[in-house]
Design a protein around this motif. Sequence first.
Motif, mmCIF file in Angstrom:
data_model
loop_
_atom_site.group_PDB
_atom_site.id
_atom_site.type_symbol
_atom_site.label_atom_id
_atom_site.label_comp_id
_atom_site.label_asym_id
_atom_site.label_seq_id
_atom_site.Cartn_x
_atom_site.Cartn_y
_atom_site.Cartn_z
ATOM 1 N N GLY A 69 -9.326 10.571 7.951
ATOM 2 C CA GLY A 69 -7.896 10.920 7.844
ATOM 3 C C GLY A 69 -7.006 9.709 7.989
ATOM 4 O O GLY A 69 -5.994 9.580 7.293
ATOM 5 N N ASP A 70 -7.380 8.794 8.897
ATOM 6 C CA ASP A 70 -6.608 7.562 9.047
ATOM 7 C C ASP A 70 -6.678 6.726 7.775
ATOM 8 O O ASP A 70 -5.690 6.111 7.356
ATOM 9 C CB ASP A 70 -7.135 6.755 10.237
ATOM 10 N N PHE A 71 -7.879 6.682 7.179
ATOM 11 C CA PHE A 71 -8.043 5.936 5.921
ATOM 12 C C PHE A 71 -7.129 6.503 4.831
ATOM 13 O O PHE A 71 -6.464 5.762 4.098
ATOM 14 C CB PHE A 71 -9.518 6.009 5.474
ATOM 15 N N VAL A 72 -7.106 7.831 4.738
ATOM 16 C CA VAL A 72 -6.239 8.487 3.752
ATOM 17 C C VAL A 72 -4.775 8.206 4.051
ATOM 18 O O VAL A 72 -3.968 7.949 3.149
ATOM 19 C CB VAL A 72 -6.516 10.001 3.737
ATOM 20 N N LEU A 73 -4.415 8.236 5.341
ATOM 21 C CA LEU A 73 -3.011 7.979 5.727
ATOM 22 C C LEU A 73 -2.594 6.570 5.317
ATOM 23 O O LEU A 73 -1.503 6.375 4.744
ATOM 24 C CB LEU A 73 -2.847 8.169 7.230
ATOM 25 N N ILE A 74 -3.447 5.578 5.604
ATOM 26 C CA ILE A 74 -3.103 4.189 5.259
ATOM 27 C C ILE A 74 -3.029 4.011 3.739
ATOM 28 O O ILE A 74 -2.153 3.338 3.221
ATOM 29 C CB ILE A 74 -4.126 3.227 5.896
ATOM 30 N N ASN A 75 -3.974 4.644 3.046
ATOM 31 C CA ASN A 75 -3.939 4.582 1.585
ATOM 32 C C ASN A 75 -2.652 5.205 1.047
ATOM 33 O O ASN A 75 -1.986 4.653 0.160
ATOM 34 C CB ASN A 75 -5.151 5.309 1.011
ATOM 35 N N ALA A 76 -2.265 6.353 1.607
ATOM 36 C CA ALA A 76 -1.045 7.040 1.159
ATOM 37 C C ALA A 76 0.194 6.199 1.462
ATOM 38 O O ALA A 76 1.106 6.068 0.627
ATOM 39 C CB ALA A 76 -0.941 8.405 1.831
ATOM 40 N N PHE A 77 0.233 5.622 2.675
ATOM 41 C CA PHE A 77 1.374 4.774 3.032
ATOM 42 C C PHE A 77 1.463 3.542 2.118
ATOM 43 O O PHE A 77 2.546 3.141 1.705
ATOM 44 C CB PHE A 77 1.270 4.323 4.489
ATOM 45 N N THR A 78 0.295 2.955 1.825
ATOM 46 C CA THR A 78 0.294 1.762 0.961
ATOM 47 C C THR A 78 0.805 2.108 -0.427
ATOM 48 O O THR A 78 1.655 1.406 -0.990
ATOM 49 C CB THR A 78 -1.130 1.177 0.870
ATOM 50 N N ILE B 84 4.504 2.834 -0.311
ATOM 51 C CA ILE B 84 5.356 1.652 -0.177
ATOM 52 C C ILE B 84 5.444 0.900 -1.496
ATOM 53 O O ILE B 84 6.533 0.536 -1.960
ATOM 54 C CB ILE B 84 4.809 0.721 0.927
ATOM 55 N N PHE B 85 4.274 0.680 -2.118
ATOM 56 C CA PHE B 85 4.261 -0.196 -3.284
ATOM 57 C C PHE B 85 4.764 0.466 -4.564
ATOM 58 O O PHE B 85 5.224 -0.231 -5.469
ATOM 59 C CB PHE B 85 2.863 -0.779 -3.494
ATOM 60 N N MET B 86 4.700 1.778 -4.642
ATOM 61 C CA MET B 86 5.261 2.437 -5.830
ATOM 62 C C MET B 86 6.776 2.238 -5.923
ATOM 63 O O MET B 86 7.285 1.769 -6.946
ATOM 64 C CB MET B 86 4.891 3.922 -5.843
ATOM 65 N N PRO B 87 7.531 2.550 -4.864
ATOM 66 C CA PRO B 87 8.975 2.257 -4.957
ATOM 67 C C PRO B 87 9.275 0.773 -4.940
ATOM 68 O O PRO B 87 10.281 0.334 -5.500
ATOM 69 C CB PRO B 87 9.555 2.951 -3.714
ATOM 70 N N LEU B 88 8.373 -0.022 -4.291
ATOM 71 C CA LEU B 88 8.606 -1.463 -4.269
ATOM 72 C C LEU B 88 8.452 -2.047 -5.667
ATOM 73 O O LEU B 88 9.208 -2.933 -6.070
ATOM 74 C CB LEU B 88 7.624 -2.143 -3.302
ATOM 75 N N ILE C 60 -0.031 -7.207 7.197
ATOM 76 C CA ILE C 60 -0.342 -7.259 5.758
ATOM 77 C C ILE C 60 0.818 -6.679 4.948
ATOM 78 O O ILE C 60 1.267 -7.255 3.953
ATOM 79 C CB ILE C 60 -1.657 -6.502 5.450
ATOM 80 N N ILE C 61 1.299 -5.518 5.380
ATOM 81 C CA ILE C 61 2.427 -4.884 4.675
ATOM 82 C C ILE C 61 3.656 -5.781 4.700
ATOM 83 O O ILE C 61 4.324 -5.995 3.680
ATOM 84 C CB ILE C 61 2.758 -3.517 5.308
ATOM 85 N N LEU C 62 3.972 -6.324 5.886
ATOM 86 C CA LEU C 62 5.174 -7.134 6.032
ATOM 87 C C LEU C 62 5.111 -8.387 5.178
ATOM 88 O O LEU C 62 6.070 -8.716 4.462
ATOM 89 C CB LEU C 62 5.365 -7.499 7.514
ATOM 90 N N VAL C 63 3.967 -9.104 5.234
ATOM 91 C CA VAL C 63 3.807 -10.329 4.437
ATOM 92 C C VAL C 63 3.854 -10.000 2.945
ATOM 93 O O VAL C 63 4.474 -10.726 2.145
ATOM 94 C CB VAL C 63 2.481 -11.034 4.794
ATOM 95 N N SER C 64 3.209 -8.901 2.560
ATOM 96 C CA SER C 64 3.195 -8.507 1.147
ATOM 97 C C SER C 64 4.610 -8.203 0.642
ATOM 98 O O SER C 64 5.006 -8.635 -0.443
ATOM 99 C CB SER C 64 2.311 -7.274 0.957
ATOM 100 N N VAL C 65 5.344 -7.455 1.451
ATOM 101 C CA VAL C 65 6.705 -7.089 1.048
ATOM 102 C C VAL C 65 7.588 -8.322 0.935
ATOM 103 O O VAL C 65 8.343 -8.489 -0.034
ATOM 104 C CB VAL C 65 7.299 -6.078 2.046
ATOM 105 N N LEU C 66 7.509 -9.199 1.942
ATOM 106 C CA LEU C 66 8.325 -10.421 1.909
ATOM 107 C C LEU C 66 7.955 -11.288 0.709
ATOM 108 O O LEU C 66 8.833 -11.863 0.047
ATOM 109 C CB LEU C 66 8.145 -11.206 3.212
#
Length: 610
Positions: A293-302, A305-309, A181-187
Amino acid sequence: MRPNHFPTDENTPLNWQIFSQLWPYLTEFKLRIFLAMLFLIAAKVATIYLPFILKYTVDTLNTEQVNSALVLVPFGLIAAYGALRLANVIFGEIRDTLFGRVTERAMRRLGLKVFKHLHSLDLDFHLNRQTGGLSRDIERGTSGISFLMRFLVFNIGPTLFEILVVVGVLFYNYGISFALIILVSVLSYVSYSVKATDWRTKYVREVNKADSSSSSRAIDSLLNYETVKYFNNEEYEANRYDTDLSTWENARRKNRLSLFALNGGQATIIALSMTCMMALAAYQVAHGKMTIGDFVLINAFTMQIFMPLNFLGFVYREIRGSLANIENLFSLLNKKSQVPITPNAPELSAQKGLVEFKHVGFSYRKDRIILQDVSFKILPGQKVAIVGESGAGKSTLVKLLFRFYDVTSGSVSIDQQDIRQVTQDSLRQNIGIVPQDTVLFNDSIFENVRYGRPEASNLEVNQAIDLANLRAFIESLPDKHETQVGERGLKLSGGEKQRVAIARTILKRPKILIFDEATSSLDSQSEQLILKAIKNVSKGHSSLVIAHRLSTIIDADNIIVMGDGKILEQGSHKCLLEKDGAYKQLWLAQRDNEEQNSEDSHSTESLDTK
């Protein structure tokens, strides 16, 4: 005619080789660049590790039983989170501080190079340029370098690095779904941003072109303030400026609408991607496959990623604009002078000051011949005058001697040295001129005189002032030597400006002197004083005098009469009068005109006394 500034054609792709042209300007501080890169990597590592701290903190707090031994763990993790946040900011500031010196020095070096290059271009370029548009191109280009270097190195590169690391982490810990999802979104985001930004670059260029045009119009009008007032054309100038501003306004509107389309598309991609990531994470938590915690981690990573993107989209747009501006700047550096510099040319050795024009032909354009087969000499220490009707080619001879243009045929030499085969600096060091239209710098009278030889002492400057009959005028001013002359010397009269120009040339003391109608703006009394000063200064110097008043050059060793770009006749004043040719006709016409003016003056005085 050359263009006034250099907007890139809208359909022309931007020149990415600009980076290779910029690189030499960045290598002066290799150690600084290396250290900046280290702090850049450290800041990114801190950023990537932050979501893991959040995950461990949440999972620790979410345990059903928290015993006393573990009670301090969440607070330790929170402290670590704060430390990483602080480290990220501090490392970033250190990085910017280190690299700031690099970009500032690059801007300085390139700005100076452009400035020098503009002075090296031929007169034809500067006659066709518009100062306002040119200055805007230089300003935007140097600013673009700072933006390009700062954001390309510290935003695009690090963001792409962070994306790859995050995709790898998600794939390793949570499988291919999140990573995909991240890769396709970024591309998708990058692809859309690139295509949309390329599409709207033409609107950026339109805005820049309109901005330069309106700036040129305003500066040109203000420089000619007196002419505008003479002809009551304030409203006309305002309307022309408003027309340019209207073009700028329309260009800005198109640019703004295209920006809306770009931002809207980017926001849509981000919203869909984040929704998919959160939905998949929520599903995994609901089915016990992931912790809170995993949910929070994925939310934080998303979010991370998208803020600087999202910022990456802005940066890419600005980089495109910066590249266009830098391209204009480098196009200035690529301009070649029509008066080429001869490689390894020797310096002019002007020991005697013998000037010789040999069968000189010249034309600004092929369909308009200015000079035809002009040949004459100025012997060492000799005073040669050139007279003739307007448009006869008199001032063109001066431009050729200064090598503002190269002859079309024939040659010009000084002491048997072709001026095309010596350095232009040494040529002009040996020639001084008092032009017909004197332009001064917006500085004091004293410094404008000193400009003839900047390293001259105050005593030498004062001596030149005395020889040019400027002393009485300067002493009559409230601020004396420190009187400011205004832009282009507009605070002084024509005669006062020419006396400053004469003093400036006296201070330079070149081997060859040129006086291009140097007394044309002076009254009779000042003219006689200046002619006396010129005669004293010219002793031992070869001098070329372009004159309108024939009475000022009767003592010339040789008088050259020109007409239609040719030499009609030459000789001393006495010999030319005996020939009963073109010179005698000019002499008689001027004498009759002076007598008529004298009679009119006496008639006016007689009427005033009655």
